[in-house]
Design a protein around this motif. Structure first.
Motif, PDB file in Angstrom:
ATOM      1  N   VAL A  47       0.855  -1.185   0.000  1.00  0.00           N
ATOM      2  CA  VAL A  47       0.000   0.000   0.000  1.00  0.00           C
ATOM      3  C   VAL A  47       0.890   1.234   0.000  1.00  0.00           C
ATOM      4  O   VAL A  47       1.839   1.315   0.785  1.00  0.00           O
ATOM      5  CB  VAL A  47      -0.916   0.009   1.245  1.00  0.00           C
ATOM      6  CG1 VAL A  47      -1.816   1.244   1.238  1.00  0.00           C
ATOM      7  CG2 VAL A  47      -1.742  -1.263   1.326  1.00  0.00           C
ATOM      8  N   SER A  48       0.625   2.184  -0.895  1.00  0.00           N
ATOM      9  CA  SER A  48       1.399   3.424  -0.906  1.00  0.00           C
ATOM     10  C   SER A  48       0.462   4.609  -1.086  1.00  0.00           C
ATOM     11  O   SER A  48      -0.594   4.497  -1.700  1.00  0.00           O
ATOM     12  CB  SER A  48       2.465   3.399  -2.007  1.00  0.00           C
ATOM     13  OG  SER A  48       1.880   3.448  -3.273  1.00  0.00           O
ATOM     14  N   TYR A  49       0.901   5.742  -0.533  1.00  0.00           N
ATOM     15  CA  TYR A  49       0.085   6.947  -0.608  1.00  0.00           C
ATOM     16  C   TYR A  49       0.949   8.168  -0.293  1.00  0.00           C
ATOM     17  O   TYR A  49       1.996   8.066   0.338  1.00  0.00           O
ATOM     18  CB  TYR A  49      -1.101   6.878   0.366  1.00  0.00           C
ATOM     19  CG  TYR A  49      -0.722   6.515   1.772  1.00  0.00           C
ATOM     20  CD1 TYR A  49      -0.455   7.488   2.722  1.00  0.00           C
ATOM     21  CD2 TYR A  49      -0.603   5.173   2.152  1.00  0.00           C
ATOM     22  CE1 TYR A  49      -0.087   7.143   4.012  1.00  0.00           C
ATOM     23  CE2 TYR A  49      -0.235   4.827   3.439  1.00  0.00           C
ATOM     24  CZ  TYR A  49       0.021   5.817   4.365  1.00  0.00           C
ATOM     25  OH  TYR A  49       0.393   5.475   5.640  1.00  0.00           O
ATOM     26  N   ALA A  50       0.474   9.313  -0.749  1.00  0.00           N
ATOM     27  CA  ALA A  50       1.131  10.587  -0.453  1.00  0.00           C
ATOM     28  C   ALA A  50       0.227  11.384   0.475  1.00  0.00           C
ATOM     29  O   ALA A  50      -0.996  11.329   0.353  1.00  0.00           O
ATOM     30  CB  ALA A  50       1.385  11.362  -1.741  1.00  0.00           C
ATOM     31  N   LEU A  51       0.837  12.097   1.402  1.00  0.00           N
ATOM     32  CA  LEU A  51       0.080  12.945   2.317  1.00  0.00           C
ATOM     33  C   LEU A  51       0.244  14.397   1.861  1.00  0.00           C
ATOM     34  O   LEU A  51       1.349  14.930   1.882  1.00  0.00           O
ATOM     35  CB  LEU A  51       0.562  12.755   3.751  1.00  0.00           C
ATOM     36  CG  LEU A  51       0.445  11.325   4.281  1.00  0.00           C
ATOM     37  CD1 LEU A  51       0.958  11.236   5.712  1.00  0.00           C
ATOM     38  CD2 LEU A  51      -0.981  10.815   4.193  1.00  0.00           C
ATOM     39  N   PRO A  52      -0.856  15.034   1.445  1.00  0.00           N
ATOM     40  CA  PRO A  52      -0.754  16.346   0.807  1.00  0.00           C
ATOM     41  C   PRO A  52      -0.470  17.525   1.734  1.00  0.00           C
ATOM     42  O   PRO A  52       0.079  18.530   1.300  1.00  0.00           O
ATOM     43  CB  PRO A  52      -2.125  16.512   0.140  1.00  0.00           C
ATOM     44  CG  PRO A  52      -3.046  15.661   0.945  1.00  0.00           C
ATOM     45  CD  PRO A  52      -2.219  14.509   1.444  1.00  0.00           C
TER      46      PRO A  52
END
Length: 194
Positions: free
Chosen positions: A157-162
């Motif tokens: 799982v990967s994601y960016a925190l804005p």
């Protein structure tokens, strides 16, 4: 006859100290057994002088440290009683490098490892019931969450925190939380300077 050697005479970066060593020698070329020589090191960069520290080790060697603050050509001049030492002056092209104050985490990533009801690791993929929700500081749902099936029982799982703040991560399989879910994740701007 004294020599200058070390990485700081060949390569340096604008984000960390550069080091080299002076070996004092007598007129016959023999290493001096003790310190006390008044070596002077001057370093100049594109914007002027760069401070250099000379440490007498007491055994005929001297550690030199300079800390370039910008990239570009730097001249290093080592002298003993106003005479050049070790074949200098030296020329070093200081390179740009990653800076901790401007480098940041672009994406976060974690893995989910699947097991059967009896606790055995699964070695195949294909589970379609995974859902990961990342909730922002104001309760908003982050849209850029990717789940990659590695086809071996592992899901990445990967994601960016804005924006900076405290987040909550929910990881579910078939509508139910997996072990460890939910959890809090903090994302802040100020790095630890140590």
């Amino acid at each position: 006859m004294s020599t200058c050697k070390g990485p700081g005479l060949k390569e340096a970066f604008d984000t960390k100290p550069a080091l080299f060593k002076i070996q004092a020698r007598d007129a016959e070329g023999n290493n001096m057994p003790n310190g006390g020589d008044p070596f002077v090191v001057s370093v100049s960069g594109p914007s002027g002088e760069v401070p250099a520290e000379v440490k007498d080790n007491g055994d005929g060697t001297y550690d030199v440290c300079y800390n370039p603050k910008e990239h570009g050509p730097h001249a290093i001049d080592v002298k003993l009683r106003n005479k050049p030492v070790g074949g200098g002056p030296f020329s070093v092209n200081v390179k740009q490098a990653a800076d901790h104050l401007h480098t940041f985490v672009d994406r976060y990533e974690f893995s989910i490892r699947t097991k059967t009801k009896t606790g055995e690791f699964l070695t195949t993929g294909g589970e379609e019931g995974f859902k990961v929700i990342v909730q922002g500081p104001n309760g908003e749902q982050i849209k850029d969450v990717e789940i990659t099936d590695k086809r071996n029982g592992t899901y990445i799982v990967s994601y960016a925190l804005p924006v900076y703040g405290d987040y909550k991560v929910f990881a579910k399989l078939n509508g139910r939380h997996i072990r460890g879910s939910p959890w809090k994740q903090s994302h802040y701007e100020e790095p630890d300077d140590e």
